[in-house]
Design a protein around this motif. Structure first.
Motif, mmCIF file in Angstrom:
data_model
loop_
_atom_site.group_PDB
_atom_site.id
_atom_site.type_symbol
_atom_site.label_atom_id
_atom_site.label_comp_id
_atom_site.label_asym_id
_atom_site.label_seq_id
_atom_site.Cartn_x
_atom_site.Cartn_y
_atom_site.Cartn_z
ATOM 1 N N SER A 78 7.204 15.127 -8.051
ATOM 2 C CA SER A 78 6.156 14.148 -8.315
ATOM 3 C C SER A 78 4.952 14.811 -8.960
ATOM 4 O O SER A 78 4.726 16.019 -8.795
ATOM 5 N N CYS A 163 -0.072 10.713 -5.082
ATOM 6 C CA CYS A 163 0.840 10.846 -6.218
ATOM 7 C C CYS A 163 0.478 9.877 -7.333
ATOM 8 O O CYS A 163 0.064 8.744 -7.072
ATOM 9 N N ASP A 165 2.833 9.143 -9.715
ATOM 10 C CA ASP A 165 4.084 8.459 -10.037
ATOM 11 C C ASP A 165 4.902 8.211 -8.772
ATOM 12 O O ASP A 165 4.433 8.460 -7.663
ATOM 13 N N THR A 166 6.087 7.687 -8.948
ATOM 14 C CA THR A 166 6.990 7.476 -7.820
ATOM 15 C C THR A 166 7.771 8.758 -7.554
ATOM 16 O O THR A 166 8.525 9.217 -8.422
ATOM 17 N N GLY A 213 5.846 9.699 -1.073
ATOM 18 C CA GLY A 213 6.485 8.414 -1.361
ATOM 19 C C GLY A 213 5.921 7.266 -0.568
ATOM 20 O O GLY A 213 6.052 6.114 -0.959
ATOM 21 N N ARG A 216 0.735 5.781 -2.805
ATOM 22 C CA ARG A 216 0.553 6.089 -4.227
ATOM 23 C C ARG A 216 -0.899 5.910 -4.588
ATOM 24 O O ARG A 216 -1.542 4.962 -4.184
ATOM 25 N N GLU A 219 -2.192 2.577 -6.359
ATOM 26 C CA GLU A 219 -2.138 1.277 -5.727
ATOM 27 C C GLU A 219 -3.403 0.990 -4.956
ATOM 28 O O GLU A 219 -4.134 1.890 -4.578
#
Length: 219
Positions: A78, A163, A165-166, A213, A216, A219
């Motif tokens: 990530s 993170c 990204d995913t 994970g 994020r 969000e």
């Protein structure tokens, strides 16, 4: 035998004196001990062909890899933010702030593809970027999560903050033709996890970096 997909710390690295170090290396040794086996390390270029010919397990295999059974995961790939605050950064924390990135890196490309409005400063290497972060020259550093976690151990004020990204899980690859070994490795890894050994193996390389994970920064 074992092959590690990583060629850099903190996952796997060949030092000038010929010794190996890293999370992959230490975890492979712990797995071998749990299975009652002696570990040996081999260098190969292709994970799938290696698992079917020159070694029994392959460390650091992406969960997206085709042609192998993933016998449990222990890390994630990530792009992540590191800063001097606490908790997971939100968009409101990031917009208008400065960020250090390694010039030409995948992290720099990833940042350019977002709508984040951040002042970007480029560095020739991550060490320089983390020095700048620790001294207050930038608000964040964006880089590979595990590389960043390893470097952040040098600075008490710097920590993982989310993170971009995913995250993609990475784990232990075993030939799909050997389900018995895959099951044994999976059970051994779960035992190391539940007994706390996995945490002890991770700590010198990535500190308290959590499993990625769940949160994020976007969000």
């Amino acid at each position: 035998g074992l092959r590690t997909a990583s060629e850099s710390l903190p996952l796997g690295y060949l030092y000038e004196d010929g010794t190996l170090g890293g999370l992959d290396v230490d975890l492979a040794a712990a797995l071998a001990d749990e299975l009652g086996l002696k570990v040996s390390y081999v260098a190969v270029s292709d994970a799938v062909s290696a698992a079917n010919t020159s070694c029994d397990i392959v460390m650091g295999v992406s969960s997206l890899e085709q042609g192998l059974t993933i016998a449990g995961t222990y890390a994630e790939s990530s792009v992540a933010f590191f800063g001097r605050g606490e908790g997971i950064a939100q968009v409101t924390d990031l917009n208008g702030k400065s960020v250090g990135v390694q010039d030409g890196s995948a992290s720099q490309v990833a940042l350019s593809r977002t709508g984040l409005m951040m002042g970007q400063t480029t560095y020739a290497d991550l060490n320089s970027a983390f020095e700048a972060l620790a001294s207050g020259q930038v608000d964040y550093v964006l880089c590979d999560a595990y590389a960043g976690a390893y470097l952040s151990l040098q600075y008490r004020s710097v920590s993982f903050e989310g993170c971009l990204d995913t995250p993609i899980p990475t784990g232990i690859g075993v030939s799909s033709d050997n389900p018995e070994l895959a099951g044994q490795v999976a059970q051994a890894l779960e035992t190391l996890r539940s007994d706390g050994v996995l945490g002890l193996v991770r700590s010198p390389w990535v500190g308290e970096l959590p499993t990625l994970g769940a949160e994020r920064s976007e969000e």
